[in-house]
Design a protein around this motif. Structure first.
Motif, PDB file in Angstrom:
ATOM      1  N   LEU A 183      -1.977  43.693  12.129  1.00 33.24           N
ATOM      2  CA  LEU A 183      -2.399  45.174  12.628  1.00 33.24           C
ATOM      3  C   LEU A 183      -3.505  45.715  11.606  1.00 33.24           C
ATOM      4  O   LEU A 183      -4.514  46.270  11.946  1.00 33.24           O
ATOM      5  CB  LEU A 183      -1.082  45.983  12.236  1.00 33.24           C
ATOM      6  N   VAL A 184      -3.361  45.303  10.305  1.00 32.17           N
ATOM      7  CA  VAL A 184      -4.389  45.842   9.216  1.00 32.17           C
ATOM      8  C   VAL A 184      -5.625  45.376   9.691  1.00 32.17           C
ATOM      9  O   VAL A 184      -6.933  45.938   9.488  1.00 32.17           O
ATOM     10  CB  VAL A 184      -4.191  45.447   7.999  1.00 32.17           C
ATOM     11  N   GLN A 185      -5.987  44.020  10.154  1.00 28.16           N
ATOM     12  CA  GLN A 185      -7.124  43.551  10.593  1.00 28.16           C
ATOM     13  C   GLN A 185      -7.708  44.014  11.974  1.00 28.16           C
ATOM     14  O   GLN A 185      -8.822  44.420  12.188  1.00 28.16           O
ATOM     15  CB  GLN A 185      -7.258  42.033  10.787  1.00 28.16           C
ATOM     16  N   VAL A 186      -6.769  44.148  12.774  1.00 21.94           N
ATOM     17  CA  VAL A 186      -6.975  44.712  13.994  1.00 21.94           C
ATOM     18  C   VAL A 186      -7.507  45.954  14.157  1.00 21.94           C
ATOM     19  O   VAL A 186      -8.507  46.326  14.936  1.00 21.94           O
ATOM     20  CB  VAL A 186      -5.918  44.183  15.345  1.00 21.94           C
ATOM     21  N   ASP A 187      -6.817  46.949  13.612  1.00 22.58           N
ATOM     22  CA  ASP A 187      -6.804  48.368  13.702  1.00 22.58           C
ATOM     23  C   ASP A 187      -7.289  48.801  12.023  1.00 22.58           C
ATOM     24  O   ASP A 187      -6.250  49.636  11.640  1.00 22.58           O
ATOM     25  CB  ASP A 187      -5.594  48.938  14.272  1.00 22.58           C
ATOM     26  N   SER A 188      -8.115  48.537  11.646  1.00 22.97           N
ATOM     27  CA  SER A 188      -8.606  48.852  10.039  1.00 22.97           C
ATOM     28  C   SER A 188      -8.609  50.069   9.694  1.00 22.97           C
ATOM     29  O   SER A 188      -8.675  50.809   8.741  1.00 22.97           O
ATOM     30  CB  SER A 188     -10.019  47.986   9.542  1.00 22.97           C
ATOM     31  N   CYS A 189      -9.009  51.006  10.772  1.00 22.55           N
ATOM     32  CA  CYS A 189      -9.165  52.491  10.326  1.00 22.55           C
ATOM     33  C   CYS A 189      -7.654  53.127  10.290  1.00 22.55           C
ATOM     34  O   CYS A 189      -7.704  54.239   9.246  1.00 22.55           O
ATOM     35  CB  CYS A 189      -9.437  53.353  11.710  1.00 22.55           C
ATOM     36  N   ARG A 190      -6.543  52.510  10.625  1.00 18.67           N
ATOM     37  CA  ARG A 190      -5.211  52.940   9.997  1.00 18.67           C
ATOM     38  C   ARG A 190      -4.790  51.806   9.050  1.00 18.67           C
ATOM     39  O   ARG A 190      -3.573  51.710   9.069  1.00 18.67           O
ATOM     40  CB  ARG A 190      -4.335  52.998  11.290  1.00 18.67           C
ATOM     41  N   LYS A 191      -5.435  51.287   8.401  1.00 22.05           N
ATOM     42  CA  LYS A 191      -4.994  50.283   7.167  1.00 22.05           C
ATOM     43  C   LYS A 191      -4.054  51.068   6.296  1.00 22.05           C
ATOM     44  O   LYS A 191      -2.927  50.247   6.144  1.00 22.05           O
ATOM     45  CB  LYS A 191      -6.278  49.721   6.588  1.00 22.05           C
ATOM     46  N   GLY A 192      -4.189  52.143   5.920  1.00 18.81           N
ATOM     47  CA  GLY A 192      -3.177  52.942   4.860  1.00 18.81           C
ATOM     48  C   GLY A 192      -1.762  52.983   5.651  1.00 18.81           C
ATOM     49  O   GLY A 192      -0.784  52.724   4.895  1.00 18.81           O
TER      50      GLY A 192
END
Length: 566
Positions: A408-417
């Protein structure tokens, strides 16, 4: 002059004269608008509520129906006017108002003030025609099927006309079938399902199992039709249900020397007076000097409460009974143990987040795994899969769940945090459960090298004396609740200052902060208030600008008993 054609229409060049004419027309309209507006506000300041106000406000609202103040003023006029006329005249007046409102909606179908004013009119008009209003909603939902203002008004209409909810439920299906992306229709369906297929008087807000299964089938069709649309995924989460656990005590811990009893609940609790909590030890009710929230500043309500006893209890075995309202917990703590945890309640608290039975979770998990093979980068499917894994087998599937978070961190990096914090919460929950469920409850908790960005569930750290949080990615941490911790290891993190609350932990003896980001002497001021504490600071950028002697000297100014460990 030659004229060109575009899309079959003659294109006439705009001249300077035409521009000037348009400017003058616009200026004239603005002037007239301002004059009318000024007159309206003058009349309102004077408290005038006559028919002229209706005419003036209509002149302004017809082209621009979004001015809420003017709709409020019109209601004031009607409230003064209606008592002075007959019922039939009132009906005709408000019917004309409904026609005017419909014209305004054609200008802007999403004007909140218009829909709100229409609700008021329908509540005050004699013999309201609710069927007409539902037909109006049908019309505007044809224009824009996702107009949530219209959907809200439709729910208002249905509530007051008492139409068949089954018919409305079928209507939502029709709208969803037309467009799976109609979030408003899914939302309305969630409100109607428990009414059309109620589970029973003891299960308010839920639907029958058969009805839920049909809804799961419907939502699965939406997933495989358009897996990227979020509307059906949100409805799927609602179908799974949000757990609403009965309030229980997870565990009780003690510190005999400080005459403290720590009570950990499975959810935040508000205790207004110490008398609300009754403590008995070995069959005798004990006096409580103080009952307070362990967080600083206090979090109201709180899952952790501390009771300070009036006297020391020296018995070898403590048979403690805790009563808070209708909740009662009895535990036995032997000498040398900090406390006792109810493992079953701990598991529910950490992992059971839905009301769906396990067979439903397993079925939905299998569906999501199938879809994930087809759509490996679909964030909604990834989120649902890891949530279902947590409900089915959180500890057994730990590696799979962590891998899904990383994807998910890779797919949706805008919401990484966000994903990293959720990952930290899950990893912390698993570690807490695996270690604290051991019998007897261990004195040490190892949360090292787990990629944590935050520490979740700090209330459970009252059961241990040592906590190892080294080699993580923690930038800040509040340790106020760690009252029983004697040794804290935070090496290899991203801390730029002393953790908040260290100065309040009077019994903390060892604090290791090697290889962090502490760079100034002022960053150490959080140690003020500590006593007999050994601090390790090796590998921090602080030592690039100051010497070890200067650091040791600064620590002594904060507290003579502080000792720098090199």
């Amino acid at each position: 002059r030659s004229l060109t054609k575009m899309h079959g229409r003659t294109k006439v060049p705009t001249t300077a004269e035409q521009d000037e004419t348009k400017r003058k027309e616009r200026d004239k309209k603005v002037k007239e608008y301002r004059e009318v507006t000024v007159k309206i506000y003058q009349k309102r300041s004077a408290g005038e509520c006559d028919t002229e106000v209706l005419a003036l406000t209509e002149e302004v609202l017809r082209p621009n129906p979004e001015i809420l103040t003017l709709w409020n003023y019109r209601r004031e006029v009607f409230q003064n006017l209606l008592p002075e006329i007959s019922k039939e005249e009132g009906r005709k007046t408000l019917s004309s108002e409904l026609d005017f409102l419909e014209a305004c909606l054609k200008v802007n179908p999403k004007a909140y003030g218009v829909w709100l004013h229409r609700e008021w009119v329908m509540l005050h008009i004699p013999d309201p025609d609710w069927k007409r209003e539902r037909n109006l909603c049908d019309l505007f939902l044809k224009y824009d099927e996702r107009n949530f203002h219209c959907w809200d008004y439709r729910r208002f209409v249905i509530r007051h006309c008492q139409l068949d909810t089954t018919e409305e439920f079928d209507f939502t299906f029709k709208k969803i079938a037309d467009n799976f992306s109609n979030y408003s229709a899914w939302h309305y369906r969630s409100k109607l399902l428990p009414l059309v297929h109620p589970a029973g008087p003891t299960d308010s807000g839920r639907a029958l199992r058969d009805a839920l299964d049909r809804e799961f089938e419907l939502v699965q069709n939406a997933f495989f039709t358009d897996p990227a649309d979020q509307s059906a995924w949100f409805y799927h989460q609602w179908l799974l249900g949000k757990a609403n656990h009965e309030m229980k005590i997870v565990g009780v811990s003690t510190n005999r020397g400080r005459r403290e009893v720590f009570i950990v609940f499975n959810q935040p609790v508000l205790i207004k007076q110490k008398s609300e909590l009754v403590l008995s030890v070995n069959g005798k009710t004990v006096a409580v000097d103080q009952c307070y929230n362990a967080f600083d500043p206090p979090v109201w309500p709180s899952p952790l409460w501390v009771c300070h006893l009036s006297e020391v209890i020296e018995d070898t075995i403590l048979n403690i009974s805790v009563q808070f309202g209708t909740i009662q917990k009895e535990i036995s703590i032997s000498q040398g143990r900090n406390g006792v945890i109810d493992v079953a309640i701990l598991r529910k608290t950490l992992f059971e987040h839905t009301t769906s039975p396990k067979d439903v979770l397993e079925r939905e998990l299998e569906m999501c795994l199938q879809l994930l093979e087809l759509e490996p980068e679909n964030k909604w499917c990834l989120l649902s899969t890891l949530m279902l894994y947590q409900g089915v087998a959180p500890c057994e599937k730990r590696e799979e769940i962590v891998e899904l978070f990383d994807r998910l961190v890779q797919v949706d990096s805008c919401r990484k945090g966000y994903y990293l914090d959720k990952r930290s919460k899950f990893i912390t929950s698993v570690a807490l459960f695996q270690q604290l469920s051991l019998q007897p409850c261990p004195r040490e908790l190892d949360l090292s090298n787990k990629g944590l960005t935050r520490l979740y569930h700090p209330e459970f750290l009252v059961f241990v004396n040592k906590v190892d949080l080294s080699e993580n990615r923690i930038e800040s941490i509040d340790v106020n609740v760690m009252s029983n911790v004697l040794e804290m290891v935070l090496d290899g993190n991203l801390l730029s200052a002393i953790p908040k609350g260290v100065g309040n932990l009077k019994h903390l003896t060892n604090l290791s902060l090697n290889n962090n980001k502490i760079s100034t002497l002022n960053s150490l001021n959080g140690l003020q208030g500590s006593s007999n504490l050994e601090v390790a600071l090796k590998g921090n950028p602080l030592f690039v600008t100051v010497t070890e002697e200067e650091v040791a000297k600064h620590l002594k100014t904060l507290n003579p008993n502080l000792k720098l460990v090199l």
